[in-house]
Scaffold this motif. Structure first.
Motif, short mmCIF file in Angstrom:
data_model
loop_
_atom_site.label_atom_id
_atom_site.label_comp_id
_atom_site.label_asym_id
_atom_site.label_seq_id
_atom_site.Cartn_x
_atom_site.Cartn_y
_atom_site.Cartn_z
N ILE A 1 0.99 -1.17 0.04
CA ILE A 1 -0.04 0.03 0.02
C ILE A 1 0.90 1.17 0.06
O ILE A 1 2.08 1.07 0.57
CB ILE A 1 -1.00 0.09 1.13
CG1 ILE A 1 -0.27 -0.08 2.34
CG2 ILE A 1 -1.93 -1.06 1.10
CD1 ILE A 1 -1.20 -0.14 3.84
N PRO A 2 0.32 2.48 -0.56
CA PRO A 2 1.30 3.48 -0.81
C PRO A 2 1.29 4.30 0.76
O PRO A 2 0.14 4.26 1.49
CB PRO A 2 0.62 4.45 -1.68
CG PRO A 2 -0.73 3.74 -1.87
CD PRO A 2 -0.77 2.34 -1.29
N GLN A 3 2.34 4.79 0.81
CA GLN A 3 2.54 5.77 2.30
C GLN A 3 1.57 6.78 2.34
O GLN A 3 1.27 7.49 1.23
CB GLN A 3 4.07 6.13 2.16
CG GLN A 3 4.13 6.83 3.64
CD GLN A 3 5.60 7.19 3.90
OE1 GLN A 3 6.45 7.15 2.72
NE2 GLN A 3 6.11 7.39 5.07
N GLY A 4 0.85 6.85 3.36
CA GLY A 4 0.00 7.99 3.57
C GLY A 4 -1.43 7.74 3.08
O GLY A 4 -2.26 8.77 3.30
N SER B 1 7.21 -2.90 6.52
CA SER B 1 6.51 -3.78 6.60
C SER B 1 5.63 -3.87 8.14
O SER B 1 6.57 -3.21 8.91
CB SER B 1 7.27 -5.23 6.87
OG SER B 1 7.60 -5.55 5.45
N PHE B 2 4.51 -4.10 8.09
CA PHE B 2 3.80 -3.98 9.64
C PHE B 2 2.87 -5.20 9.62
O PHE B 2 2.75 -5.96 8.73
CB PHE B 2 2.98 -2.69 9.37
CG PHE B 2 1.60 -2.88 8.61
CD1 PHE B 2 0.46 -3.38 8.89
CD2 PHE B 2 2.01 -2.43 7.13
CE1 PHE B 2 -0.56 -3.36 8.13
CE2 PHE B 2 0.79 -2.43 6.33
CZ PHE B 2 -0.37 -3.06 6.70
N GLU B 3 2.68 -5.65 10.83
CA GLU B 3 1.97 -6.65 11.56
C GLU B 3 1.31 -6.28 12.83
O GLU B 3 1.96 -6.04 13.85
CB GLU B 3 2.85 -7.96 11.56
CG GLU B 3 2.12 -9.16 11.73
CD GLU B 3 3.09 -10.31 11.64
OE1 GLU B 3 3.41 -10.71 12.87
OE2 GLU B 3 3.41 -10.83 10.68
N LYS B 4 0.21 -5.96 12.78
CA LYS B 4 -0.66 -5.56 13.81
C LYS B 4 -1.74 -6.51 14.31
O LYS B 4 -2.55 -7.06 13.52
CB LYS B 4 -1.43 -4.33 13.57
CG LYS B 4 -0.29 -3.24 12.97
CD LYS B 4 0.56 -2.89 14.02
CE LYS B 4 1.44 -1.71 13.44
NZ LYS B 4 2.56 -1.53 14.43
N TYR B 5 -1.75 -6.46 15.71
CA TYR B 5 -3.03 -7.51 16.39
C TYR B 5 -4.07 -6.82 16.84
O TYR B 5 -4.01 -5.60 17.36
CB TYR B 5 -2.30 -8.30 17.45
CG TYR B 5 -1.03 -9.23 16.78
CD1 TYR B 5 -1.45 -10.46 16.32
CD2 TYR B 5 -0.09 -8.95 16.52
CE1 TYR B 5 -0.78 -11.74 15.79
CE2 TYR B 5 1.16 -9.94 16.08
CZ TYR B 5 0.54 -11.05 15.51
OH TYR B 5 1.58 -12.05 15.02
N ILE B 6 -5.39 -7.14 16.83
CA ILE B 6 -6.38 -6.53 17.46
C ILE B 6 -7.09 -7.76 18.25
O ILE B 6 -7.33 -8.78 17.96
CB ILE B 6 -7.39 -6.48 16.21
CG1 ILE B 6 -6.62 -5.24 15.28
CG2 ILE B 6 -8.77 -5.57 16.93
CD1 ILE B 6 -6.34 -5.83 14.08
N THR B 7 -7.26 -7.14 19.65
CA THR B 7 -7.86 -8.20 20.52
C THR B 7 -9.22 -7.99 20.76
O THR B 7 -9.61 -6.82 21.07
CB THR B 7 -7.08 -8.15 21.98
OG1 THR B 7 -5.43 -8.34 21.63
CG2 THR B 7 -7.81 -9.36 22.94
N VAL C 1 4.03 -1.11 3.65
CA VAL C 1 3.82 0.19 3.12
C VAL C 1 5.10 0.64 2.19
O VAL C 1 6.47 0.64 2.78
CB VAL C 1 3.71 1.09 4.33
CG1 VAL C 1 3.68 2.80 3.76
CG2 VAL C 1 2.57 0.84 5.22
N TRP C 2 4.89 1.24 0.92
CA TRP C 2 6.16 1.82 0.23
C TRP C 2 5.95 3.14 0.16
O TRP C 2 4.84 3.76 0.07
CB TRP C 2 5.86 0.93 -1.35
CG TRP C 2 4.89 1.16 -1.79
CD1 TRP C 2 3.52 0.34 -1.86
CD2 TRP C 2 4.51 2.39 -2.90
NE1 TRP C 2 2.54 0.94 -2.74
CE2 TRP C 2 2.94 2.10 -3.44
CE3 TRP C 2 4.86 3.47 -3.32
CZ2 TRP C 2 2.49 2.77 -4.37
CZ3 TRP C 2 4.36 4.31 -4.25
CH2 TRP C 2 2.95 3.91 -4.58
N LYS C 3 7.07 3.74 0.04
CA LYS C 3 7.28 5.10 0.14
C LYS C 3 6.76 5.87 -1.25
O LYS C 3 7.45 5.38 -2.30
CB LYS C 3 8.91 5.57 0.46
CG LYS C 3 9.00 7.15 0.57
CD LYS C 3 10.14 7.16 1.12
CE LYS C 3 10.43 8.80 1.56
NZ LYS C 3 11.72 9.08 2.29
N ALA C 4 6.19 6.64 -1.03
CA ALA C 4 5.43 7.44 -2.35
C ALA C 4 6.83 8.52 -2.81
O ALA C 4 7.51 8.75 -2.02
CB ALA C 4 4.43 8.28 -2.28
#
Length: 158
Positions: free
Chosen positions: A53-56, A113-119, A136-139
């Motif tokens: 996904i693009p940054q921002g 890269s990101f990895e987020k957890y939701i409880t 996230v790739w930098k625009a």
């Protein structure tokens, strides 16, 4: 005297080993006899990959959930592991056999890269986790490069 000491030690070891076995078998009986609470919250998929996904650019995904029990299901809290992830959910109870959605948004402000957890906390003390991930790739900085074809079209229309 040595034989008597050895005999007492042997009897003590056998007695301790037997006591542990009895305790473990009683614990197993208690586990079997205890009523099992059915897990009534079913999540269609517990992980979503946004890909690149693009940054921002904030992105969203809807997780489908269902109540498979015979009593209403109440989502007490849906909490993300950081502030860049925002979950939204219906605060009303989900009727038995009903379904709903949890909307999870991610603010793609940081590159990489990101990895987020939701409880998800429901019916007081039960919890489940869902996960989002991606890269996230930098625009590029500045405006897009000029397109020569646009200039040709403008000249033809004049």
């Amino acid at each position: 005297m040595k034989k008597l000491t050895a005999c007492i030690a042997f009897v003590s070891i056998v007695w301790v080993a037997n006591a542990q076995t009895s305790t473990n078998s009683n614990a197993a009986k208690d586990t079997i006899a205890a009523p099992q609470t059915a897990d009534i919250l079913q999540i269609k998929e517990t992980e979503h990959d946004f890909g690149k996904i693009p940054q921002g650019k904030p992105v969203f995904y809807f997780f489908d959930i269902a109540n498979t029990g015979t009593t209403p299901l109440k989502l007490d809290n849906v909490q993300a592991s950081c502030g860049c992830t925002t979950p939204e959910w219906n605060r009303e109870a989900i009727a038995a056999g009903g379904s709903d959605k949890i909307k999870v948004g991610y603010n793609a402000a940081n590159e990489g890269s990101f990895e987020k957890y939701i409880t998800i906390t429901y019916n007081g003390t039960q919890t489940k986790q869902i996960k989002i991930k991606g890269t996230v790739w930098k625009a590029p900085v500045g405006s897009a490069p000029s397109n020569a074809s646009v200039q040709i079209l403008k000249q033809q229309n004049n």
